[in-house]
Design a protein around this motif. Sequence first.
Motif, PDB file in Angstrom:
ATOM      1  N   PRO A   7      -0.612   1.768  -3.838  1.00 40.13           N
ATOM      2  CA  PRO A   7      -0.687   2.936  -4.729  1.00 40.13           C
ATOM      3  C   PRO A   7      -2.031   3.661  -4.703  1.00 40.13           C
ATOM      4  O   PRO A   7      -2.130   4.808  -5.185  1.00 40.13           O
ATOM      5  N   GLU A  13      -2.981   7.403   0.080  1.00 39.54           N
ATOM      6  CA  GLU A  13      -2.121   8.576   0.117  1.00 39.54           C
ATOM      7  C   GLU A  13      -0.801   8.244   0.825  1.00 39.54           C
ATOM      8  O   GLU A  13      -0.708   7.277   1.593  1.00 39.54           O
ATOM      9  N   ARG A  14       0.187   9.058   0.568  1.00 38.71           N
ATOM     10  CA  ARG A  14       1.493   8.840   1.177  1.00 38.71           C
ATOM     11  C   ARG A  14       1.388   8.958   2.703  1.00 38.71           C
ATOM     12  O   ARG A  14       0.770   9.887   3.220  1.00 38.71           O
ATOM     13  N   GLY A  15       1.988   7.996   3.401  1.00 43.10           N
ATOM     14  CA  GLY A  15       1.931   7.992   4.861  1.00 43.10           C
ATOM     15  C   GLY A  15       0.683   7.371   5.443  1.00 43.10           C
ATOM     16  O   GLY A  15       0.553   7.253   6.673  1.00 43.10           O
ATOM     17  N   ARG A  29       3.043   1.864   7.173  1.00 42.95           N
ATOM     18  CA  ARG A  29       2.786   3.119   6.448  1.00 42.95           C
ATOM     19  C   ARG A  29       3.163   3.003   4.982  1.00 42.95           C
ATOM     20  O   ARG A  29       4.152   2.363   4.621  1.00 42.95           O
ATOM     21  N   VAL A  30       2.359   3.657   4.144  1.00 45.66           N
ATOM     22  CA  VAL A  30       2.665   3.740   2.723  1.00 45.66           C
ATOM     23  C   VAL A  30       3.828   4.712   2.539  1.00 45.66           C
ATOM     24  O   VAL A  30       3.756   5.847   3.015  1.00 45.66           O
ATOM     25  N   PRO A  31       4.911   4.314   1.882  1.00 46.54           N
ATOM     26  CA  PRO A  31       6.066   5.217   1.735  1.00 46.54           C
ATOM     27  C   PRO A  31       5.769   6.399   0.804  1.00 46.54           C
ATOM     28  O   PRO A  31       4.867   6.342   0.008  1.00 46.54           O
TER      29      PRO A  31
END
Length: 285
Positions: free
Chosen positions: A153, A156-158, A283-285
Amino acid sequence: MTPTLVRQHQPHTGARSRVDLRARARDWSEIQERMLVPLYEAVYERLDVGSPTRLLGLGCGSGLALLLAASRGAAVTGVDGSSPERLDLARQRLLPGGGSTHARVAARLVEGTPGDAADPQSPPYTLVTAFEPVGSLAGDAEGLGELLAAAAPLAERGAPVVLTGWGPPERCATAGVLRAVLGPADPPRGTGGWRPALRDDLEEVAQRAGLRPDGSGRVSCAFGYADLDSAVRGMLSTGLFDAALTAADREQVDKELAEALHAHRRVDGTVWMPNVFRYLIARVP
């Protein structure tokens, strides 16, 4: 040679009480940590780490990986809750007033958990790394998924999240040393004993953390030491032999470790163990 590790799975607090933790941290920083530099550099090169990068290093230890990223221009934050002694050495390396000539980098060091590295005043992290390799001891990846899930969290996203692990045992000379001293884990998914790295170790951890695997690579990281004493000290500094130190006295563990390392000793007295490590980019979803 009979492994020192008794088959009861004991906590490692006994091992910690039997060693000088500051001396162990120095041995890690001065002897062992540099063995993984090819792994750090391969990851940074692949992900084009540079001035736009905001890196969160989990289990940052004494900070060499952070220093290498900072030398590329990255802003780095390291978090470590397992070894205050290693973190003290990272402060000396990275922070102003720490005594290091390299302490002119954008760095922040936090003792605790990933949540303690949150900074509401700064943008999200663009890269998360977990450079402590898993896949050599049974149970050594159990907490990594939770650590990564807590860190995601903050990114950043991705954003890429990098996990690292030992390669197949037939390509890691050090695996034979671990097996000789610790013996195989019993049961295989217990804790403390040696087990061979599995092909999908890192993918399983990433999926448990809710991350999406997105590529991997392998890097050769030879463990090379000036002499047998340095090899013993360097290997013990990793913490991989804590279960043996819990089950037997330090002198006995030193003796068995030296015997296992003898097969890798060269005629000039140096010790050389070729190894392959694997990294996974998720990768962060």
